[in-house]
Design an enzyme around this catalytic site. Structure first.
Site, short mmCIF file in Angstrom:
data_model
loop_
_atom_site.label_atom_id
_atom_site.label_comp_id
_atom_site.label_asym_id
_atom_site.label_seq_id
_atom_site.Cartn_x
_atom_site.Cartn_y
_atom_site.Cartn_z
CE1 TYR A 107 -0.60 26.34 46.29
CE2 TYR A 107 -1.95 24.98 44.87
CZ TYR A 107 -1.61 26.22 45.37
OH TYR A 107 -2.27 27.33 44.94
CE LYS A 130 3.72 39.29 54.45
NZ LYS A 130 3.65 40.74 54.20
CG ASP A 166 2.76 42.51 51.43
OD1 ASP A 166 3.85 42.06 51.03
OD2 ASP A 166 2.63 43.02 52.55
CG ASP A 178 -2.60 29.06 42.13
OD1 ASP A 178 -2.98 29.39 40.99
OD2 ASP A 178 -3.25 28.28 42.86
CG ASP A 195 -5.81 33.13 39.06
OD1 ASP A 195 -5.12 32.35 38.37
OD2 ASP A 195 -6.91 32.80 39.54
N1 GGG Z 1 -6.39 24.30 33.94
C1 GGG Z 1 -6.25 23.56 35.09
C2 GGG Z 1 -7.23 23.96 36.17
O1 GGG Z 1 -8.33 23.50 36.19
N2 GGG Z 1 -6.79 24.83 37.04
C3 GGG Z 1 -7.61 25.29 38.11
C4 GGG Z 1 -6.93 25.39 39.41
O2 GGG Z 1 -7.58 25.50 40.43
N3 GGG Z 1 -5.62 25.40 39.45
C5 GGG Z 1 -4.89 25.51 40.65
C6 GGG Z 1 -3.42 25.43 40.40
O3 GGG Z 1 -2.97 25.72 39.30
O4 GGG Z 1 -2.70 25.07 41.32
#
Ligand code: GGG
Length: 352
Positions: free
Chosen positions: A125, A175, A208, A232, A236
């Site tokens: 990032y 990794k 992984d 990230d 999820d």
């Molecule tokens: N709630 C914040 C949002 O819109 N997150 C969406 C997103 O793509 N986040 C990527 C990240 O957390 O780096």
């Protein structure tokens, strides 16, 4: 759907203030985002960070719209704030609330209880890269991951302190087999710090394997530290294990307190349901609870999370993502009602 869920988070914060006068918050709202981009050509004003710097904390909704490149919406707003304010710790709790069905067989509230500590200022990032020979057959994209000893050590140390204070294990995800430079440095720094924190049980996993184990053996994860991209993705997955992306909360923390920290649900703007009043506000409300803890009201953080848990345990009011038909505002109001029901005792506890 950012504004819809933030409205409910603020409703809950206002309820907390009505129950405890020592919680005295004032809000200013900034309509920075894609609409702002369409009229100004940028996601936030040039001096946006100077404006935000004067606040104690930031409550953030969501970014993203189908007609604007995702890297513009994310990088010009969310990542700009995270990097600009050195919010290098991104805390993301993953827990299965009683009454919520996980898609993962065998997952239970007892064995899904993790805290992810995501490195938030480096990695893929960092925004270092290039697109060469644009639009030609030989187009090449370079995205350089930045991993510094300083950047790794500060977040890993924070994670060790977190694990120590909770009396829990710390899992490091990297990794290091394929990524010999970035993963190699990450693993070396983790091992060096592990020697300093010999009282903390540690595990090192490849990303992984970690993804696989989160599904088949979630109990192995308590405090987890990982790089920006890996965490990230894994959080999820964590949200899916929790039952819905709409439940995921996070805190972008500047541990030194030099800059404001920022609190946001982990979900994006969900353009498919935005504006319909059907989004799940609980991730945003949980994020507001994390903000209360950060601002010095840990009792109210607990009480808001308990209220969320009570609403979910009742299995009555559910937004569509959890299989129900409730509106966003119904769920926000239900959390407020729970807080009021248990209010008087909590107000005393919060101030003592
Ligand atoms: N709630 C914040 C949002 O819109 N997150 C969406 C997103 O793509 N986040 C990527 C990240 O957390 O780096």
């Amino acid at each position: 759907m950012g504004p819809e869920v933030i409205e409910e988070a603020i409703r809950v914060l206002c309820t907390v203030m009505s129950l405890d006068r020592t919680v005295d918050l004032q809000f200013d709202s900034f309509g920075w985002g894609t609409d702002y981009y369409r009229s100004h050509g940028q996601m936030m004003p040039t001096d946006g960070l100077d404006i935000l710097r004067t606040y104690s904390a930031i409550l953030f909704g969501a970014v993203g719209a189908p007609d604007v490149k995702d890297y513009i919406t994310l990088r010009q707003l969310l990542i700009r704030i995270r990097f600009g304010f050195q919010q290098y710790v991104n805390l993301r709790p993953v827990r299965l609330f009683p009454g919520v069905d996980s898609p993962v067989r065998g997952a239970s509230p007892a064995n899904v209880d993790m805290i992810f500590v995501r490195e938030n200022n480096e990695g893929e990032y960092a925004g270092v890269g290039e697109r060469l020979f644009r639009g030609t057959e030989r187009e090449v994209a370079l995205q350089t991951a930045v991993f510094s000893r300083h950047g790794i050590a500060r977040v890993v140390r924070w994670a060790f302190e977190c694990a120590r204070s909770r009396g829990q294990s710390l899992t490091s995800v990297s990794k290091g087999n394929a990524l010999e430079y970035s993963g190699g440095l990450w693993d070396d720094v983790f091992d060096e710090l592990a020697a300093e924190y010999s009282d903390v049980a540690v595990e090192r996993l490849l990303v992984d394997a970690a993804a696989m184990l989160m599904v088949v053996a979630p109990h192995r994860f308590r405090v987890v530290v990982a790089s920006n991209l890996f965490a990230d993705i894994l959080t999820d997955l964590g949200a899916a294990i929790m039952g819905s992306m709409g439940l995921g909360a996070s805190a972008n923390i500047n541990p030194e307190g030099t800059f404001p920290s920022m609190f946001e649900p982990i979900h994006g703007s969900a353009p498919d349901i935005a504006g319909q009043g059907i989004a799940n506000p609980l991730g945003a409300i949980w994020s507001a609870a994390l903000m209360l803890g950060h601002l010095g009201f840990p009792v109210w953080e607990t009480r808001v999370v308990d209220a969320i848990a009570a609403v979910l345990a009742a299995r009555e009011l559910r937004t569509r993502d959890l299989g129900g038909t409730a509106m966003t505002s119904d769920v926000g109001k239900a959390v407020c009602e729970q807080l009021v029901l248990s209010g008087a005792v909590g107000a005393h506890a919060a101030t003592s």
